[in-house]
Design an enzyme around this catalytic site. Structure first.
Site, PDB file in Angstrom:
ATOM      1  N   ASP A   1      13.467 -11.692   8.605  1.00 22.09           N
ATOM      2  CA  ASP A   1      13.329 -11.959  10.049  1.00 22.09           C
ATOM      3  C   ASP A   1      12.671 -13.283  10.406  1.00 22.09           C
ATOM      4  O   ASP A   1      12.376 -13.513  11.582  1.00 22.09           O
ATOM      5  CB  ASP A   1      12.561 -10.824  10.752  1.00 22.09           C
ATOM      6  CG  ASP A   1      13.395  -9.559  10.849  1.00 22.09           C
ATOM      7  OD1 ASP A   1      14.617  -9.708  10.999  1.00 22.09           O
ATOM      8  OD2 ASP A   1      12.837  -8.460  10.758  1.00 22.09           O
TER       9      ASP A   1
ATOM     10  N   ALA B   1       0.758   3.929   1.470  1.00 20.91           N
ATOM     11  CA  ALA B   1       1.000   4.494   2.805  1.00 20.91           C
ATOM     12  C   ALA B   1       2.177   3.797   3.489  1.00 20.91           C
ATOM     13  O   ALA B   1       2.791   4.358   4.394  1.00 20.91           O
ATOM     14  CB  ALA B   1      -0.248   4.358   3.661  1.00 20.91           C
ATOM     15  N   GLY B   2       2.509   2.560   3.053  1.00 17.61           N
ATOM     16  CA  GLY B   2       3.569   1.793   3.715  1.00 17.61           C
ATOM     17  C   GLY B   2       4.927   1.936   3.053  1.00 17.61           C
ATOM     18  O   GLY B   2       5.878   1.249   3.422  1.00 17.61           O
TER      19      GLY B   2
ATOM     20  N   PRO C   1       0.864  -1.185   0.000  1.00 15.46           N
ATOM     21  CA  PRO C   1       0.000   0.000   0.000  1.00 15.46           C
ATOM     22  C   PRO C   1       0.899   1.234   0.000  1.00 15.46           C
ATOM     23  O   PRO C   1       1.949   1.231   0.641  1.00 15.46           O
ATOM     24  CB  PRO C   1      -0.760  -0.101   1.328  1.00 15.46           C
ATOM     25  CG  PRO C   1      -0.493  -1.477   1.865  1.00 15.46           C
ATOM     26  CD  PRO C   1       0.775  -1.948   1.251  1.00 15.46           C
TER      27      PRO C   1
END
Lengths: 279, 279
Positions: free
Chosen positions: A118, A51-52, A49
């Protein structure tokens, strides 16, 4: 026999020319993944997205429009449209561990190479610290034991190299192609003779000398060297012999310590003779 | 921004723990492939007619019976029985280029990672020259441009390392595990504090000092260091501070040149004063 058995990774140079890589996520780790893949010739798709997106990810997407396709969205909302199977490698860089896990399982079932940031136990492969100098690539892996120490090892390696290795390797690669055109054939006697001559050249010339080769001197080297079954000196081809040193950057000259010693010796002698005369 | 865009490979550490690797062929190259895979924890299957086994391949098969399964036969005669799809990676080391190609295409269709010796355009990945020191693995790739120069680069790297990096990385890895047990949690404030403390430790201690850590001193380091938010000196923990130098092996001490200079200076002075007295 190999020096150490078991417990290690298989370090390999994966080929991505003409391949497609999907990066799921747009944060800082995603920007590092983009950098890693930009080194190859793969086409990159970033799914996140807007926004990310980290500023660095945004910069890379804007800076390499022919290399990177950006899809504004998230994996959860359109996995069917995505056609994951059209990708040759998938990298996840998400905070959502469960989502990352489900993407990994999807990839594993379809044998699509996958790395999840991770989550080491789900990765087909790990990334490592890298050095690149043209065709020369070096990777340092601590197998997840210490990224900080990997950087220290990288520094030692950087200091040990002259920075002229890449150019030398490039020229030697070009010379090998020319030699194969002149004396073609796979394996057998001619293959052996080619290998012997190239090895001799690489042993007798240093990296700085090899890096000075160009079209003209390569031609001369093959005419005067290969054809006569000898390795001419760089000087004989009009190159600066040992002109460009290939010594490591941190190699110190012993001249200064010798001068300091000499001056101390003279001063010592002068002092002693002055003291003797005073008596 | 990455320093060099395009044209490179993606150097990665492929994970083979619990995986199965098939090597088709038994010659000298096959023995090199076995050595590469023995470094990992994969199970190896070698498929080759016994007449085609190189002495080194035979030795490895005999020497590692729990790691290597040997199938006496050839790919052409029983590809159906083989069940290639049960393997996680396939390496061919065959003189028969056409056979190698057909195995590669089979693998490509099923997304089984494949390497064919001497047929670079069919390989998913290339092998490179490697150094290993415990958890530390280093790979040098010239992207097929010059194996001989890769060896020279490897030599420079070996000379630049002290040989104590592997032990230091191993100990730091173990300490990180202990620290995570003491201060658990993924990411967030505690993750940041752990990373800062570990980085400080790796900056202030050298490789030789880190490599001296053991169960007792790690405990002390966490009690006296982590808990009090400081990094004690190796001496404070009873270790030899800078006792084991982590200087590269080829780092020369300037004492000898100073002594030579001093002796020359004294001799010069003596000669001059002797000449003056003679007059």
């Amino acid at each position: 026999m190999p020096p150490e058995i078991g417990g290690g990774s298989l370090l390999i140079a994966w080929q991505l020319s003409g391949k497609r890589v999907l990066i799921v996520g747009g944060g800082e780790i995603a920007s590092q993944r983009i950098n890693s893949i930009l080194v190859t010739d793969a086409h990159i798709t970033v799914l996140s997205p807007s926004a990310g997106l980290h500023p660095r990810t945004e910069q890379l997407i804007a800076g390499y429009p022919t290399r990177i396709t950006y899809l504004d969205g998230s994996y959860e909302h359109n996995p069917d449209d995505l056609e994951l199977t059209k990708y040759d490698m998938i990298l996840t860089a998400l905070d959502d561990v469960e989502l990352s896990r489900s993407i990994c399982h999807y990839c594993r079932d379809r044998r699509i190479p996958v790395n999840a940031a991770d989550i080491p136990d789900l990765c087909d492969f790990y990334f490592g610290s890298q050095i690149r100098d043209g065709p020369l690539q070096i990777m340092v892996s601590t197998n997840g034991n210490g990224p900080r120490l990997a950087n220290l090892v990288m520094k030692k390696i950087r200091d040990a190299l002259s920075g002229r290795e890449g150019a030398a390797i490039e020229k030697v690669g070009a010379l090998r192609v020319k030699l194969k055109e002149r004396a073609p054939g796979v394996g057998g006697a001619v293959g052996k003779r080619r290998m012997t001559w190239m090895t001799k050249l690489c042993n007798e010339w240093d990296m700085g000398e090899l890096g000075q080769l160009n079209e003209g001197t390569m031609q001369k080297l093959l005419d005067e060297g290969w054809e006569k079954d000898q390795v001419p000196s760089p000087r004989a081809l009009g190159l600066k012999a040992k002109g460009v040193s290939s010594c490591p950057r941190n190699n110190r000259s012993p001249i200064l310590p010798v001068l300091i010693g000499f001056a101390t010796g003279v001063a010592y002698c002068a002092a002693v003779s002055w003291l003797l005369r005073k008596k």
